[in-house]
Scaffold this motif. Structure first.
Motif, mmCIF file in Angstrom:
data_model
loop_
_atom_site.group_PDB
_atom_site.id
_atom_site.type_symbol
_atom_site.label_atom_id
_atom_site.label_comp_id
_atom_site.label_asym_id
_atom_site.label_seq_id
_atom_site.Cartn_x
_atom_site.Cartn_y
_atom_site.Cartn_z
ATOM 1 N N ALA A 63 0.981 -1.211 -0.059
ATOM 2 C CA ALA A 63 0.058 0.093 -0.095
ATOM 3 C C ALA A 63 0.972 1.183 0.071
ATOM 4 O O ALA A 63 1.857 1.081 0.487
ATOM 5 N N THR A 64 0.351 2.345 -0.558
ATOM 6 C CA THR A 64 1.080 3.477 -0.423
ATOM 7 C C THR A 64 0.285 4.797 0.113
ATOM 8 O O THR A 64 0.486 5.995 -0.082
ATOM 9 N N GLY A 65 -1.084 4.317 0.209
ATOM 10 C CA GLY A 65 -2.108 5.367 0.521
ATOM 11 C C GLY A 65 -2.762 5.960 -0.644
ATOM 12 O O GLY A 65 -3.617 6.971 -0.322
ATOM 13 N N ALA A 66 -2.744 5.246 -1.720
ATOM 14 C CA ALA A 66 -3.348 5.709 -2.918
ATOM 15 C C ALA A 66 -5.057 5.867 -2.704
ATOM 16 O O ALA A 66 -5.343 4.798 -2.270
ATOM 17 N N GLY A 67 -5.732 7.010 -3.205
ATOM 18 C CA GLY A 67 -6.874 7.097 -3.017
ATOM 19 C C GLY A 67 -7.397 7.643 -1.559
ATOM 20 O O GLY A 67 -8.603 7.782 -1.615
ATOM 21 N N VAL A 68 -6.412 7.646 -0.704
ATOM 22 C CA VAL A 68 -7.039 8.006 0.462
ATOM 23 C C VAL A 68 -6.435 9.461 0.675
ATOM 24 O O VAL A 68 -5.485 10.291 0.353
ATOM 25 N N VAL A 69 -7.663 10.293 1.478
ATOM 26 C CA VAL A 69 -7.294 12.121 1.687
ATOM 27 C C VAL A 69 -6.861 11.998 3.102
ATOM 28 O O VAL A 69 -7.710 11.596 3.915
ATOM 29 N N VAL A 70 -5.964 12.716 3.216
ATOM 30 C CA VAL A 70 -5.521 12.984 4.745
ATOM 31 C C VAL A 70 -5.556 14.523 4.741
ATOM 32 O O VAL A 70 -4.657 15.189 4.183
ATOM 33 N N ALA A 71 -6.280 14.984 5.882
ATOM 34 C CA ALA A 71 -6.404 16.404 6.171
ATOM 35 C C ALA A 71 -5.305 16.958 7.134
ATOM 36 O O ALA A 71 -5.378 16.282 8.201
ATOM 37 N N VAL A 72 -4.511 17.911 6.684
ATOM 38 C CA VAL A 72 -3.535 18.401 7.560
ATOM 39 C C VAL A 72 -4.022 19.741 8.100
ATOM 40 O O VAL A 72 -4.317 20.669 7.296
ATOM 41 N N VAL A 73 -4.784 19.932 9.268
ATOM 42 C CA VAL A 73 -5.346 21.083 9.975
ATOM 43 C C VAL A 73 -4.025 21.829 10.539
ATOM 44 O O VAL A 73 -3.881 21.173 11.766
ATOM 45 N N ASP A 74 -3.656 22.635 10.016
ATOM 46 C CA ASP A 74 -2.284 22.985 10.434
ATOM 47 C C ASP A 74 -2.058 24.632 10.003
ATOM 48 O O ASP A 74 -2.812 25.418 9.998
ATOM 49 N N SER A 75 -0.650 24.841 9.613
ATOM 50 C CA SER A 75 -0.332 25.911 9.110
ATOM 51 C C SER A 75 -0.136 26.077 7.756
ATOM 52 O O SER A 75 0.240 27.180 7.223
#
Length: 401
Positions: A63-75
């Motif tokens: 797996a590479t995380g393909a198709g997955v959305v990671v939200a980064v609530v940050d700067s």
């Protein structure tokens, strides 16, 4: 909030504020550009120690995380960095309305995002743990730590809560929160419960104030959230990493290499940078096993940890092991009682059901067929044998109390 390392070249490293402060006045939030952009840095070719530990090349065939959305609530996340090019979606900006979240005046969010999704590049050993994932940037801060003092703007707790809900409503599968509040805010608590109800894996930093008495960090202390502490190169808990029942596991957080805005790399330390290793692992699992719920993903990550070299609440269940999390079947849960969600939840959410169905379709894998019956029986036996003792307190599927 992260703490700069002792290396002289890193004295101006950025960090998200430890406690979200009252919102700045509207006039102060209209800055068209960074008032103090991060200083340019050079690329680093050396292999960082977390990659020596985790050998991400072993995970790539799975797996590479393909198709997955990671939200980064940050700067914010700077998509101009060569290792993030093509991996950062249009997000939003709660600090300066009208932005798409891709301006990073602090460098913190770019570093966090790169630990998750930085692409391999020739001549550079550093890469993200889930380079196939896509980053959804949600900008809420531009605070930095310079000469040991925090400076810069940040949103209030209400906007932080709205940022979480925005990410959930824009198809985040995993939520990385390397921002820490030291007060239980009802709006933020409600937003976290909203994310949990909608099948989003929520990962949060456990905070860096161990020397200040370990004040309770939020969102890490909320039920349904994976709270992450930090270890150093020796595998021992970093001195700043907080201890308490909100720490579910630990991951690399000392002398961590990451991408810097624009180009190049820098090193920093803090539980802020331990959290994205866990978020990336969640992205790998969400691709590899799309049928798993967010609760099941979180439980697998915690149950597959390696034994920690120390004891106590500072390590949680142990040290993150992404390879085991992806490849191993769930193991027994030890002395970690599961509690109900913080907020009562109404019936089945049609939007959440549709979101799950769409995700499963988009990420359909052939090995989904393998072992469904056996896996179901294992889970039934596991629950019957273990649930009376349970895990520590979390990841119970959200539902009526």
């Amino acid at each position: 909030m992260s703490r700069p390392t002792a290396r002289p070249a890193l004295t101006a490293l950025a960090a998200v504020v430890a406690a979200v402060l009252p919102a700045a006045p509207a006039a102060a939030r209209a800055a068209p550009a960074c008032s103090a952009p991060p200083a340019p840095v050079r690329p680093v070719a050396d292999q960082p120690w977390p990659q020596q530990r985790y050998a991400p090349d072993r995970l790539t065939p799975l797996a590479t995380g393909a198709g997955v959305v990671v939200a980064v609530v940050d700067s914010g996340v700077d998509r101009r960095h060569p290792q993030l090019a093509g991996r950062v979606l249009d997000g939003t900006d709660f600090l300066d309305p009208g932005g798409d979240g891709t301006r990073d005046c602090a460098g913190h969010g770019t570093g966090v995002a790169s630990i998750v999704a930085a692409a391999p590049r020739p001549g550079v050993a550093f890469r993200g743990l889930a380079p196939g994932a896509r980053i959804l940037p949600v900008r809420v801060s531009e605070q930095q730590v310079v000469d040991g003092r925090e400076s810069g703007r940040t949103v209030g707790a209400g906007d932080f809560a709205r940022a979480i809900r925005w990410a959930v409503d824009h198809d985040a599968d995993v939520l990385n929160l390397s921002v820490v509040l030291y007060a239980d805010d009802p709006a933020v608590r409600s937003a976290i419960a909203y994310a949990v109800r909608r099948n989003v894996v929520v990962v949060a930093a456990a905070g860096n104030l161990h020397d200040s008495g370990d004040p309770r960090p939020y969102p890490a202390a909320y039920d349904g959230v994976v709270g992450v502490g930090a270890i150093g190169t020796d595998g021992v808990r970093s001195p700043f990493s907080q201890t308490g029942p909100y720490v579910d596991l630990v991951a690399p957080g000392g002398d961590v290499l990451m991408a810097a805005p624009g180009h190049g790399h820098h090193r920093a330390e803090g539980t802020s940078y331990a959290a994205p290793f866990v978020a990336a692992t969640a992205a790998l699992l969400r691709q590899y096993r799309p049928e798993l719920t967010a609760t099941e993903v979180a439980r697998r990550i915690v149950d597959s940890t390696d034994p920690a070299p120390g004891r106590g609440d500072g390590y949680g269940a142990g040290v993150l092991n992404p390879y085991r999390a992806v490849t191993e079947s769930p193991g027994p849960v030890v002395d970690r009682p599961i509690q109900a969600a913080v907020l009562p939840v109404d019936g089945t959410d049609p939007a959440a059901a549709a979101h799950r169905a769409r995700r499963a379709t988009a990420r359909h894998r052939a090995l989904l067929v393998a072992g469904v019956a056996g896996g179901t029986a294992t889970v039934v036996v596991l629950l019957a044998a273990v649930l009376p003792r349970g895990a520590r307190r979390r990841w119970r599927p959200a539902g009526p109390a």
